[in-house]
Design an enzyme around this catalytic site. Structure first.
Site, PDB file in Angstrom:
ATOM      1  CG  HIS A  54      -1.842   8.365   2.226  1.00  0.00           C
ATOM      2  ND1 HIS A  54      -1.799   7.099   2.766  1.00  0.00           N
ATOM      3  CD2 HIS A  54      -0.707   8.497   1.489  1.00  0.00           C
ATOM      4  CE1 HIS A  54      -0.684   6.488   2.382  1.00  0.00           C
ATOM      5  NE2 HIS A  54      -0.014   7.311   1.602  1.00  0.00           N
ATOM      6  CG  ASN A 127       2.149   2.801   2.825  1.00  0.00           C
ATOM      7  OD1 ASN A 127       1.340   3.672   3.130  1.00  0.00           O
ATOM      8  ND2 ASN A 127       2.901   2.873   1.740  1.00  0.00           N
TER       9      ASN A 127
END
EC number: 1.11.1.6
Length: 487
Positions: A54, A127
């Protein structure tokens, strides 16, 4: 525009920000020029370590508004009344790429939401997919290494990726999602978000239910074709960041409908008995026909950060942050992340990262944590230890007022490989795709698969066949177009 006078970080006025102090007009520089030294020292330290996963992200502030009463499930105060608003921060991201990678790469997208509640920060770290590649966190470092760079060539490697996936059939559900059109969403505004893990809610009576969180975009789902995603990676690698920032700046505030799936422990046990699926397995979904969505509220993003580094790069979220009325579950991936996320922030940002404005709760904080780097809120003269209650606290159950969690079985290492059903739900997902989406899936898979050995291809094709015979056949046909005859 006039600018305020330049100062050092300590607020000391700087007489000249253009010339260094030197021994004569052409002489060597003086160590006593503290402004020069401080300026160069800070420049050398401008980059905190990027996230291992990320790394590239975008963020914005907003609000969560309750639209439906769920107080029968949770005593959390942010759900206490219809119409109640709670300040939020949402960080989107790609997962596998570095900080300078393109926003349109084929990759899951992070969807991490912070709720600044009156009882502390609640972080829902998820997510844009309801499932993940793994069901046990012990495999996570190995998996992520396959998504990064080969240690010798320093290049991304299809062989590493598919060698791992082909030996971990539990990944098939998420692999199918990733290589469908959903693997390249059109920016961040046009995708759903999911808590993905199973969490729990606790009501005033101390009763627990298990839940899955869903954030359904009100902008409508839009995905990029593989060709458009590749084109944009070259033309505008910051496409998703630009789209999100500009939309908020012009007042086109993105919104998501927030819903939950709810189940009691008994209902999940009966469902597992019927289906054979572990309800706490992150590679599985709870079908909506079995556990319908129940709306909770609306999430709106309406304010851009003023400074990216301070408010997005240093944002430090962790699924361990839950408030009274919420709890966890036996999800093995979640259990691992409860440790890993907070530990990553301690390393990356610092021991006292919770003091930074984007991370600081909007309610009073009192504890005995002291010292360490950046300890600007260090408790003052207050006692730095908690007075022991000799008679005991009287608290029973788990933290945050959770009821006790019943455990079953002996402690040990349990290997579900070869016994779990890793194929039915992946096949179900394949079968809901229309013909064009299925063809895109075949073509998207054939690209990287055509670069790997026959052994890996055959192993991966075996998984596709078990999910649906048409799935395997379609990938074989697409591979033939790439010059790989694998029959």
């Amino acid at each position: 525009m006039s600018q305020p006078p330049i100062t050092t970080a300590s607020g000391i006025p700087v007489a000249d920000n253009q010339n260094s102090a030197s021994a004569g007009a052409r002489g060597p520089l003086l160590l006593q020029d503290f402004h020069l030294i401080e300026k160069l020292q800070h420049f050398n330290r401008e980059r905190i370590p990027e996230r291992v996963v990320h790394a590239k992200g975008s963020g914005a502030y907003g609000k969560f508004t309750v639209t439906h009463d769920i107080s029968q499930f949770s005593k959390a105060k942010l759900f206490s009344a219809i119409g109640k608003e709670t300040e939020t921060f949402l960080r989107f991201s790609t997962v596998g790429g570095e900080k300078g990678s393109a926003d349109t790469e084929r990759d899951p997208r992070g969807f991490a939401v912070r709720f600044y509640t009156e009882e502390g920060n609640w972080d829902l770290v998820g997510n844009n997919t309801p499932v993940f590649f793994l069901k046990d966190g012990i495999k996570f470092p190995d998996f992520i290494h396959t998504q990064k760079r080969d240690p010798q060539t320093n290049l991304k490697s299809a062989t590493m990726m598919f060698d791992f996936w082909s030996k971990a059939p539990e990944s098939l559900h998420q692999v199918t999602t990733l290589f469908s059109s959903r693997g390249t969403p059109d920016g961040y505004r046009h995708m759903h978000g999911f808590g993905s893990h199973t969490y729990s809610l606790i009501n005033d009576a101390g009763e627990r239910v298990y839940v899955k969180w869903h954030f359904l975009t009100q902008q409508g789902i839009k995905n990029l074709s593989a060709a458009d995603a590749t084109r944009l990676a070259g033309e505008d690698p910051d496409y998703a960041q630009r789209d999100l920032f500009n939309a908020i700046a012009r007042g086109d505030f993105p919104r998501w409908t927030v819903s939950i799936q709810v189940a009691t422990e008994a209902e999940l046990a009966a469902w597992e008995q019927r289906t054979g699926w572990n309800p706490f397995d992150l590679t599985k979904v709870w079908p909506h026909g079995d556990f319908p969505l129940q709306q909770v509220g609306v999430l709106e993003l309406n304010r851009n950060p003023v400074n990216y580094h301070a408010e997005v790069e240093q944002a430090a979220l962790s699924p361990s942050n839950v408030v009274p009325g919420m709890g966890y579950s036996p999800d093995k991936m979640l259990q691992a992340r409860l440790f890993a996320y907070h530990d990553a922030q301690l390393y990356r940002v610092g021991t006292n990262h919770q003091y930074l404005p984007v991370n600081a709760p909007r309610c009073p904080v009192h504890n005995q944590q002291r010292d360490g780097a950046m300890a600007f809120a260090n408790g003052g003269a207050e006692q730095n230890y908690h007075t022991i209650q000799a008679g005991g606290s009287g608290v029973r159950g788990l933290g945050n007022g959770e009821p006790a969690l019943a455990l079953d079985g002996a402690a040990g290492l349990y290997d579900p490989r070869g016994t779990d059903d890793d194929f039915t739900q992946a096949g179900n997902l394949f079968r809901v795709l229309d013909a064009a989406e299925q063809q895109a899936l075949f073509d998207n898979l054939a690209g990287p698969l055509s670069q790997v050995s026959d052994e890996i291809i055959q192993r991966q094709l075996g998984h596709f066949d078990k999910a649906d015979a048409a799935y395997g056949a379609g990938v074989r046909a697409a591979l033939k177009k790439k010059g790989r005859n694998v029959d």
